[in-house]
Design a protein around this motif. Structure first.
Motif, PDB file in Angstrom:
ATOM      1  N   MET A 117     -17.054   9.034  -4.923  1.00 50.96           N
ATOM      2  CA  MET A 117     -15.682   8.725  -4.523  1.00 50.96           C
ATOM      3  C   MET A 117     -14.790   8.671  -5.758  1.00 50.96           C
ATOM      4  SD  MET A 117     -14.394   5.513  -2.192  1.00 50.96           S
ATOM      5  CE  MET A 117     -15.555   6.024  -0.893  1.00 50.96           C
ATOM      6  N   ASP A 118     -13.630   9.299  -5.645  1.00 52.49           N
ATOM      7  CA  ASP A 118     -12.693   9.392  -6.758  1.00 52.49           C
ATOM      8  C   ASP A 118     -11.995   8.041  -6.966  1.00 52.49           C
ATOM      9  OD1 ASP A 118     -10.741   9.951  -8.600  1.00 52.49           O
ATOM     10  OD2 ASP A 118      -9.839  11.601  -7.480  1.00 52.49           O
ATOM     11  N   LEU A 119     -12.274   7.373  -8.096  1.00 52.27           N
ATOM     12  CA  LEU A 119     -11.673   6.071  -8.357  1.00 52.27           C
ATOM     13  C   LEU A 119     -10.157   6.173  -8.524  1.00 52.27           C
ATOM     14  CD1 LEU A 119     -14.228   4.340 -10.745  1.00 52.27           C
ATOM     15  CD2 LEU A 119     -13.713   3.754  -8.366  1.00 52.27           C
ATOM     16  N   GLY A 120      -9.685   7.317  -9.011  1.00 55.67           N
ATOM     17  CA  GLY A 120      -8.241   7.513  -9.123  1.00 55.67           C
ATOM     18  C   GLY A 120      -7.571   7.482  -7.764  1.00 55.67           C
ATOM     19  N   ALA A 121      -8.228   8.104  -6.791  1.00 51.76           N
ATOM     20  CA  ALA A 121      -7.672   8.095  -5.432  1.00 51.76           C
ATOM     21  C   ALA A 121      -7.739   6.692  -4.844  1.00 51.76           C
ATOM     22  CB  ALA A 121      -8.433   9.086  -4.557  1.00 51.76           C
ATOM     23  N   VAL A 122      -8.824   5.968  -5.111  1.00 48.94           N
ATOM     24  CA  VAL A 122      -8.947   4.591  -4.619  1.00 48.94           C
ATOM     25  C   VAL A 122      -7.858   3.717  -5.230  1.00 48.94           C
ATOM     26  CG1 VAL A 122     -10.428   2.545  -4.562  1.00 48.94           C
ATOM     27  CG2 VAL A 122     -11.426   4.820  -4.201  1.00 48.94           C
ATOM     28  N   ARG A 123      -7.629   3.890  -6.539  1.00 51.86           N
ATOM     29  CA  ARG A 123      -6.580   3.109  -7.223  1.00 51.86           C
ATOM     30  C   ARG A 123      -5.201   3.428  -6.624  1.00 51.86           C
ATOM     31  NH1 ARG A 123      -8.315   4.147 -11.652  1.00 51.86           N
ATOM     32  NH2 ARG A 123      -9.486   2.222 -12.013  1.00 51.86           N
ATOM     33  N   THR A 124      -4.977   4.703  -6.293  1.00 50.48           N
ATOM     34  CA  THR A 124      -3.703   5.103  -5.686  1.00 50.48           C
ATOM     35  C   THR A 124      -3.555   4.500  -4.293  1.00 50.48           C
ATOM     36  OG1 THR A 124      -3.758   7.185  -6.927  1.00 50.48           O
ATOM     37  CG2 THR A 124      -2.292   7.100  -5.010  1.00 50.48           C
ATOM     38  N   PHE A 125      -4.639   4.492  -3.531  1.00 48.15           N
ATOM     39  CA  PHE A 125      -4.614   3.877  -2.198  1.00 48.15           C
ATOM     40  C   PHE A 125      -4.211   2.407  -2.282  1.00 48.15           C
ATOM     41  CE2 PHE A 125      -7.170   1.102   0.568  1.00 48.15           C
ATOM     42  CZ  PHE A 125      -6.561   1.348   1.779  1.00 48.15           C
ATOM     43  N   VAL A 126      -4.812   1.672  -3.206  1.00 50.55           N
ATOM     44  CA  VAL A 126      -4.495   0.249  -3.358  1.00 50.55           C
ATOM     45  C   VAL A 126      -3.034   0.079  -3.778  1.00 50.55           C
ATOM     46  CG1 VAL A 126      -4.992  -1.839  -4.691  1.00 50.55           C
ATOM     47  CG2 VAL A 126      -6.874  -0.425  -3.830  1.00 50.55           C
ATOM     48  N   ALA A 127      -2.555   0.954  -4.660  1.00 54.28           N
ATOM     49  CA  ALA A 127      -1.165   0.869  -5.116  1.00 54.28           C
ATOM     50  C   ALA A 127      -0.195   1.087  -3.953  1.00 54.28           C
ATOM     51  CB  ALA A 127      -0.913   1.892  -6.221  1.00 54.28           C
ATOM     52  N   VAL A 128      -0.486   2.064  -3.090  1.00 58.04           N
ATOM     53  CA  VAL A 128       0.388   2.326  -1.942  1.00 58.04           C
ATOM     54  C   VAL A 128       0.330   1.153  -0.970  1.00 58.04           C
ATOM     55  CG1 VAL A 128       0.788   3.821   0.056  1.00 58.04           C
ATOM     56  CG2 VAL A 128       0.195   4.822  -2.166  1.00 58.04           C
ATOM     57  N   ALA A 129      -0.883   0.636  -0.747  1.00 59.63           N
ATOM     58  CA  ALA A 129      -1.032  -0.486   0.185  1.00 59.63           C
ATOM     59  C   ALA A 129      -0.242  -1.697  -0.300  1.00 59.63           C
ATOM     60  CB  ALA A 129      -2.508  -0.841   0.335  1.00 59.63           C
ATOM     61  N   GLU A 130      -0.244  -1.933  -1.608  1.00 57.37           N
ATOM     62  CA  GLU A 130       0.460  -3.102  -2.140  1.00 57.37           C
ATOM     63  C   GLU A 130       1.964  -2.868  -2.229  1.00 57.37           C
ATOM     64  OE1 GLU A 130      -1.564  -3.767  -5.830  1.00 57.37           O
ATOM     65  OE2 GLU A 130      -3.222  -4.867  -4.875  1.00 57.37           O
ATOM     66  N   ALA A 131       2.384  -1.613  -2.514  1.00 58.60           N
ATOM     67  CA  ALA A 131       3.817  -1.309  -2.634  1.00 58.60           C
ATOM     68  C   ALA A 131       4.471  -1.091  -1.277  1.00 58.60           C
ATOM     69  CB  ALA A 131       4.016  -0.071  -3.503  1.00 58.60           C
ATOM     70  N   GLY A 132       3.677  -0.583  -0.311  1.00 57.51           N
ATOM     71  CA  GLY A 132       4.220  -0.288   1.010  1.00 57.51           C
ATOM     72  C   GLY A 132       5.011   0.999   1.061  1.00 57.51           C
ATOM     73  N   GLN A 133       5.079   1.726  -0.045  1.00 55.88           N
ATOM     74  CA  GLN A 133       5.819   2.988  -0.111  1.00 55.88           C
ATOM     75  C   GLN A 133       5.129   3.941  -1.082  1.00 55.88           C
ATOM     76  OE1 GLN A 133       9.739   1.963  -1.483  1.00 55.88           O
ATOM     77  NE2 GLN A 133      10.479   1.431   0.561  1.00 55.88           N
ATOM     78  N   PHE A 134       5.073   5.217  -0.702  1.00 56.72           N
ATOM     79  CA  PHE A 134       4.509   6.227  -1.589  1.00 56.72           C
ATOM     80  C   PHE A 134       5.367   6.351  -2.857  1.00 56.72           C
ATOM     81  CE2 PHE A 134       1.830   6.898   1.803  1.00 56.72           C
ATOM     82  CZ  PHE A 134       1.003   8.007   1.675  1.00 56.72           C
ATOM     83  N   GLN A 135       6.693   6.293  -2.689  1.00 53.98           N
ATOM     84  CA  GLN A 135       7.593   6.493  -3.831  1.00 53.98           C
ATOM     85  C   GLN A 135       7.432   5.374  -4.859  1.00 53.98           C
ATOM     86  OE1 GLN A 135      11.716   6.866  -2.751  1.00 53.98           O
ATOM     87  NE2 GLN A 135      12.392   7.289  -4.814  1.00 53.98           N
ATOM     88  N   LYS A 136       7.388   4.125  -4.388  1.00 55.55           N
ATOM     89  CA  LYS A 136       7.229   3.015  -5.331  1.00 55.55           C
ATOM     90  C   LYS A 136       5.860   3.040  -5.993  1.00 55.55           C
ATOM     91  CE  LYS A 136       7.953  -1.946  -5.865  1.00 55.55           C
ATOM     92  NZ  LYS A 136       6.851  -2.076  -6.809  1.00 55.55           N
ATOM     93  N   ALA A 137       4.807   3.393  -5.224  1.00 56.46           N
ATOM     94  CA  ALA A 137       3.466   3.498  -5.808  1.00 56.46           C
ATOM     95  C   ALA A 137       3.437   4.569  -6.888  1.00 56.46           C
ATOM     96  CB  ALA A 137       2.444   3.807  -4.710  1.00 56.46           C
ATOM     97  N   ALA A 138       4.136   5.686  -6.654  1.00 55.46           N
ATOM     98  CA  ALA A 138       4.201   6.750  -7.661  1.00 55.46           C
ATOM     99  C   ALA A 138       4.848   6.233  -8.940  1.00 55.46           C
ATOM    100  CB  ALA A 138       4.976   7.942  -7.110  1.00 55.46           C
ATOM    101  N   ALA A 139       5.929   5.447  -8.794  1.00 53.71           N
ATOM    102  CA  ALA A 139       6.593   4.891  -9.979  1.00 53.71           C
ATOM    103  C   ALA A 139       5.671   3.909 -10.704  1.00 53.71           C
ATOM    104  CB  ALA A 139       7.892   4.214  -9.567  1.00 53.71           C
ATOM    105  N   ASP A 140       4.960   3.080  -9.942  1.00 50.56           N
ATOM    106  CA  ASP A 140       4.053   2.100 -10.558  1.00 50.56           C
ATOM    107  C   ASP A 140       2.913   2.788 -11.320  1.00 50.56           C
ATOM    108  OD1 ASP A 140       5.564   0.067  -9.491  1.00 50.56           O
ATOM    109  OD2 ASP A 140       4.236  -0.260  -7.756  1.00 50.56           O
ATOM    110  N   LEU A 141       2.458   3.929 -10.820  1.00 51.86           N
ATOM    111  CA  LEU A 141       1.340   4.648 -11.431  1.00 51.86           C
ATOM    112  C   LEU A 141       1.799   5.683 -12.457  1.00 51.86           C
ATOM    113  CD1 LEU A 141      -0.812   5.238  -8.228  1.00 51.86           C
ATOM    114  CD2 LEU A 141      -1.295   3.595 -10.058  1.00 51.86           C
TER     115      LEU A 141
END
Length: 311
Positions: free
Chosen positions: A1-25
């Motif tokens: 399992m790709d840990l980068g994808a898992v980290r992105t999933f958690v970021a989106v779940a916590e941000a509630g938005q793809f755009q904000k998760a992209a900025a955070d990452l």
């Protein structure tokens, strides 16, 4: 399992938005979408649904979230366990009673803040292989074997020249001497059952015998230092060599004598070996400590084989 994808999933779940998760990452929103899509294909479920206010977790996404967070925590712990400065400094001291062990105890007293992992390896080839593989950070050794130089990626520095002593029982002919010369040892039987062919210490004593005509015997099984001391105490015809910082304890009734050897004094040359690319931040501290606390240096009136590692 790709840990980068898992980290992105958690970021989106916590941000509630793809755009904000992209900025955070610090990646593009398109990259976030691609990572989430790849993770959903791997898991075979949808993790998010689009909603007016952003991205909402599906039931499967809610079930996966705590496990995803734990995956990231485990990955961080795994990385930290080998990160330079986060794990103990691993050093080979050969044996518990010899000088390198005492040197590391001195280092620990001077630098209690540095975590240490002390190991005991059998020979120089094993130690060098462990240094090159990263299993240990450093090793105390006398020398690479004659004709077998150290690999180019292994650094070394001479850190201690340890004088020899003659160990005898009370009935030995030299038991009353305050010191003994190498010439006076000619003809006496020096018993050292721990000499193992192919080791650097056996090579050392082979050269000592050849240089001064001594009689060093390695006959019989090696039952350890306690059995050796028992035999020396009870056998007037036998003596053995020890070194000044070797810790030996024997019953009071043995009445053993440690007699300095002189004219010249044989010194056992301890060197520290390490890999030139080793990044552990405590390694330079160890080298600096040894450089400033070296107790005995080779000098006039001492002897060591010509093939030892130079300072």
């Amino acid at each position: 399992m790709d840990l980068g994808a898992v980290r992105t999933f958690v970021a989106v779940a916590e941000a509630g938005q793809f755009q904000k998760a992209a900025a955070d990452l610090s990646i593009s929103q398109q990259a976030v979408s691609k990572r989430i899509a790849a993770l959903e294909r791997t898991l075979g479920v949808r993790l998010f649904t689009r909603a007016p206010r952003g991205a909402e977790l599906t039931i499967d996404g809610q079930a996966f979230l705590p496990h995803a967070r734990e995956l990231l925590r485990v990955a961080e712990r795994a990385s930290a366990s080998v990160r330079p400065g986060r794990r103990p400094l691993r050093v080979d001291v050969i044996a518990s009673r010899v000088a390198p062990s005492a040197l590391m105890r001195d280092f620990h007293r001077a630098h209690p803040e540095i975590d240490l992992d002390v190991v005991m390896l059998s020979d120089v080839d094993t130690a060098v292989a462990a240094i090159r593989s990263g299993a240990i950070d450093a090793s105390f050794r006398a020398v690479a074997m004659p004709g077998r130089p150290l690999p180019e990626d292994i650094e070394s520095v001479r850190v201690l020249d340890e004088p020899h002593q003659l160990l005898t029982g009370p009935a030995h002919a030299l038991a009353g001497a305050r010191s003994v010369t190498l010439t006076e040892l000619t003809g006496h039987r020096i018993w050292m059952p721990g000499l193992v062919p192919g080791t650097e210490w056996t090579a050392y004593y082979d050269d000592l015998v050849a240089e001064f005509g001594l009689t060093v015997e390695a006959t019989g099984p090696n039952f350890g230092s306690d059995a050796l001391l028992d035999t020396i105490a009870d056998t007037p015809a036998l003596a053995t060599f020890t070194t000044a910082r070797t810790r030996l304890v024997w019953p009071a009734g043995h009445d053993l004598r440690r007699i300095p050897v002189t004219d010249p004094t044989p010194v056992y040359p301890h060197s520290l070996l390490w890999h030139r690319d080793n990044p552990h931040p405590a390694l330079p501290t160890l080298r600096a400590h040894l450089a400033t606390t070296m107790a005995v240096r080779a000098a006039a009136g001492t002897w060591a084989p010509g093939w030892v590692i130079p300072r």
